[in-house]
Design a protein around this motif. Structure first.
Motif, PDB file in Angstrom:
ATOM      1  N   SER A  27       5.286  -2.606 -18.073  1.00 31.63           N
ATOM      2  CA  SER A  27       5.425  -1.387 -18.899  1.00 31.63           C
ATOM      3  C   SER A  27       6.422  -1.612 -20.034  1.00 31.63           C
ATOM      4  O   SER A  27       6.174  -1.208 -21.177  1.00 31.63           O
ATOM      5  N   ARG A  31       5.804  -1.982 -24.446  1.00 30.94           N
ATOM      6  CA  ARG A  31       6.585  -1.162 -25.383  1.00 30.94           C
ATOM      7  C   ARG A  31       7.420  -2.047 -26.304  1.00 30.94           C
ATOM      8  O   ARG A  31       7.550  -1.772 -27.501  1.00 30.94           O
ATOM      9  N   THR A 103      -2.537   1.087 -20.617  1.00 32.57           N
ATOM     10  CA  THR A 103      -1.334   1.262 -21.441  1.00 32.57           C
ATOM     11  C   THR A 103      -1.616   0.804 -22.870  1.00 32.57           C
ATOM     12  O   THR A 103      -1.242   1.469 -23.833  1.00 32.57           O
ATOM     13  N   PRO A 174       1.847  14.324 -15.013  1.00 29.54           N
ATOM     14  CA  PRO A 174       2.969  13.429 -15.340  1.00 29.54           C
ATOM     15  C   PRO A 174       2.452  12.038 -15.680  1.00 29.54           C
ATOM     16  O   PRO A 174       2.269  11.220 -14.791  1.00 29.54           O
ATOM     17  N   SER A 175       2.169  11.768 -16.952  1.00 32.01           N
ATOM     18  CA  SER A 175       1.639  10.462 -17.355  1.00 32.01           C
ATOM     19  C   SER A 175       2.503   9.849 -18.456  1.00 32.01           C
ATOM     20  O   SER A 175       2.631  10.411 -19.541  1.00 32.01           O
ATOM     21  N   ALA A 176       3.064   8.684 -18.167  1.00 28.83           N
ATOM     22  CA  ALA A 176       3.898   7.996 -19.162  1.00 28.83           C
ATOM     23  C   ALA A 176       3.048   7.464 -20.307  1.00 28.83           C
ATOM     24  O   ALA A 176       3.527   7.336 -21.426  1.00 28.83           O
ATOM     25  N   GLN A 177       1.784   7.151 -20.009  1.00 23.93           N
ATOM     26  CA  GLN A 177       0.919   6.633 -21.087  1.00 23.93           C
ATOM     27  C   GLN A 177       0.617   7.728 -22.100  1.00 23.93           C
ATOM     28  O   GLN A 177       0.681   7.499 -23.310  1.00 23.93           O
ATOM     29  N   ARG A 202       7.749   7.583 -15.849  1.00 21.04           N
ATOM     30  CA  ARG A 202       8.607   6.458 -16.278  1.00 21.04           C
ATOM     31  C   ARG A 202       9.061   6.669 -17.722  1.00 21.04           C
ATOM     32  O   ARG A 202       8.262   7.102 -18.567  1.00 21.04           O
ATOM     33  N   ILE A 323       3.688   5.499  -8.175  1.00 22.47           N
ATOM     34  CA  ILE A 323       2.218   5.611  -8.219  1.00 22.47           C
ATOM     35  C   ILE A 323       1.526   4.247  -8.108  1.00 22.47           C
ATOM     36  O   ILE A 323       0.537   4.111  -7.390  1.00 22.47           O
ATOM     37  N   ASP A 324       2.064   3.218  -8.761  1.00 24.71           N
ATOM     38  CA  ASP A 324       1.399   1.908  -8.734  1.00 24.71           C
ATOM     39  C   ASP A 324       1.660   1.148  -7.431  1.00 24.71           C
ATOM     40  O   ASP A 324       1.016   0.127  -7.166  1.00 24.71           O
ATOM     41  N   LYS A 351      -7.323   5.075 -11.560  1.00 24.93           N
ATOM     42  CA  LYS A 351      -6.623   3.831 -11.933  1.00 24.93           C
ATOM     43  C   LYS A 351      -7.664   2.709 -12.114  1.00 24.93           C
ATOM     44  O   LYS A 351      -8.841   2.995 -12.280  1.00 24.93           O
TER      45      LYS A 351
HETATM   46  C1  S3P Z   1       2.136   3.135 -17.131  1.00 23.04           C
HETATM   47  C2  S3P Z   1       2.041   4.418 -16.677  1.00 23.04           C
HETATM   48  C3  S3P Z   1       1.339   4.793 -15.438  1.00 23.04           C
HETATM   49  C4  S3P Z   1       1.089   3.579 -14.552  1.00 23.04           C
HETATM   50  C5  S3P Z   1       0.533   2.425 -15.327  1.00 23.04           C
HETATM   51  C6  S3P Z   1       1.531   2.000 -16.396  1.00 23.04           C
HETATM   52  C7  S3P Z   1       2.871   2.865 -18.395  1.00 23.04           C
HETATM   53  O1  S3P Z   1       0.084   5.372 -15.770  1.00 23.04           O
HETATM   54  O2  S3P Z   1       0.208   3.925 -13.506  1.00 23.04           O
HETATM   55  O3  S3P Z   1       0.275   1.328 -14.488  1.00 23.04           O
HETATM   56  O4  S3P Z   1       3.221   1.709 -18.665  1.00 23.04           O
HETATM   57  O5  S3P Z   1       3.090   3.832 -19.138  1.00 23.04           O
HETATM   58  P1  S3P Z   1      -0.088   6.923 -16.213  1.00 23.04           P
HETATM   59  O6  S3P Z   1       0.571   7.100 -17.515  1.00 23.04           O
HETATM   60  O7  S3P Z   1      -1.580   7.099 -16.307  1.00 23.04           O
HETATM   61  O8  S3P Z   1       0.530   7.754 -15.154  1.00 23.04           O
END
Ligand code: S3P
Length: 437
Positions: A27, A31, A103, A174-177, A202, A323-324, A351
């Motif tokens: 991750s 970035r 991502t 809640p999605s960091a992506q 995250r 989650i992962d 996923k």
């Molecule tokens: C990630 C966010 C998570 C994670 C993925 C990597 C990232 O997904 O499951 O493996 O690097 O932002 P989601 O944003 O779909 O929750």
């Protein structure tokens, strides 16, 4: 990932001892490559994640005109990124390919919506089945022209870049992506972008953007970002070890009767450490030592030893923090005494594979008593695992989790489509072999 079948067989071993050099965090690597491409100047990123997901990000950035050179050893490359600044990206001459990487597709889409050219981004069969409506919807609210297949639900995505405006938006999941895609769009929009998260996901994007000079404030579930006035400052740093890769060895060390494994320089960002909290709650003998900060991210050394695990309930706010790691936690649940229940993890269905279905099915083949729930799994632990032939479903995290189960199964376990570990951890099979006696 090609469908050809390269199988690996894991045999039960007498002893698991040694130290693992973790791959760089996936991750953070995505970035670091993307943000440094937008900075003005050169950055050197060491211990860059060696897997195919991050290579896909590099290929897309190169296709957008960014000069990226790769050096150092294969399993811990160093990237030299020559950032082109805010207006330096060029229209790609061909379709961008994010391969298996959600991502790559989601973060780059957020960025491309503000760029003055046309982009098309696609991925492999798995990525083209994953939901993109959740990405398209907020980006359109910012003024983006982004379209997807099946009424804007799936990739390939077509993006006609244009001027955007900031939004105030409550993320439904809640999605960091998705969060990061909106923030990347917000960097080049008119006016502020304000996000409310249902549960914090995250936060590597927030941490790195702050380090590179973006005007970003975050507090719990709230984030506010002002558009860039000056280019981001390049950031040279060493990527911390990936806790999602460490997870396989944390579980291996805890469930194997004769184990001691040391994992040095592991990222322990609190939005990622749910795996440690759950293993400790299960009774794992696990120590976190030598905690320190490097470029805004915490890291530490982790030592894990053979443990007697007990079943636990996993659900609620901890889910985004692990989650992962749920596929490998399910393996820990199979070995633990008593029942383990995982709930509130419906995101697993979208996923790299439908992980609720594939984890339940493949661990059942090994003799585990495990059943799917709509949003999780129930596992009755303590049943001895037997060797069997299983399949990764071309999902890297499932392949590695099945390998860990194989370490304590009675006979050999053959994992079909084992080559998929290339997505995040190319040296996995070698590292596992080096530990086992
Ligand atoms: C990630 C966010 C998570 C994670 C993925 C990597 C990232 O997904 O499951 O493996 O690097 O932002 P989601 O944003 O779909 O929750």
């Amino acid at each position: 990932m090609a469908r050809r079948n390269i199988a690996e067989t894991v045999k039960p071993c007498h002893r698991l001892k040694g130290e693992i050099t973790l791959p760089g965090d996936k991750s953070i690597s995505h970035r670091a490559a993307i943000f440094n491409s937008l900075a003005w100047g050169k950055a050197e990123i060491s211990n860059f994640a060696p897997g195919k997901d991050c290579l896909a990000t590099i290929s897309c950035l190169r296709a957008l005109g960014v000069e990226i050179r790769r050096g150092g050893p294969q399993n811990c490359p160093t990237l030299l990124v020559s950032g082109t600044g805010k207006d330096g990206l060029k229209e790609p001459a061909n379709v961008l390919n994010a391969e298996n990487s959600g991502t790559t597709m989601r973060l780059l889409s957020g960025l491309l919506c503000s760029q003055p050219f046309l982009s098309i981004i696609t991925g492999d069969v798995s990525l083209r089945r994953r939901p993109m409506g959740r990405l398209i919807e907020p980006l359109r609210r910012m003024g983006a022209e982004i379209f997807g297949r099946r009424r804007d639900s799936f990739a390939p995505l077509v993006i006609k870049g244009r001027e955007l405006h900031g939004i105030e938006f409550s993320l439904p999941i809640p999605s960091a992506q998705i969060k990061s895609a909106i923030l990347l769009a917000g960097l080049f929009a008119q006016g502020k972008t304000i996000l409310h998260q249902p549960i914090p996901s995250r936060d590597h994007t927030e941490r790195l953007l702050k380090q590179m000079g973006a005007k970003l404030k975050s507090d719990g579930n709230f984030i506010s970002l002002s558009p860039l006035l000056n280019p981001l400052a390049p950031m040279s740093f060493r990527i911390p070890g990936d806790i999602s890769a460490a997870a396989y060895f944390l579980v291996a060390g805890a469930i194997h009767p004769n184990a001691r494994i040391v994992l040095k320089n592991c990222g322990i960002n609190p939005t990622r450490t749910g795996i440690i909290d759950v293993l400790l709650a299960m009774g794992a003998k696990l120590r976190v030592e030598n905690e320190r900060m490097e470029v805004g991210e915490p890291l530490a050394d982790i030592i894990v030893e053979s443990s007697e695990l007990k079943g636990v309930e996993i659900g609620g706010d901890i889910i985004p923090r692990l989650i992962d790691e749920i596929p490998v936690l399910a393996v820990a649940g199979c070995v633990a005494r008593g029942k383990t229940v995982i709930r509130g993890a419906g995101e697993l269905r979208v996923k790299e594979s439908d992980r609720i279905a594939t984890v339940s099915r493949e661990l059942s083949r090994l003799g585990a008593k495990i059943g799917p729930l709509p949003d999780g799994m129930v596992i009755y632990g303590g049943k001895p695992l037997l060797g069997a032939e299983v399949d990764s479903h071309l999902d890297h995290r499932l392949a590695m989790s099945l390998a860990i189960a194989g370490l304590i199964a009675k006979e050999g376990t053959t994992i079909n489509h084992a080559q998929v570990v290339q997505v995040s951890y190319p040296a996995f099979w070698q590292d596992l072999q080096n530990l086992a006696d």
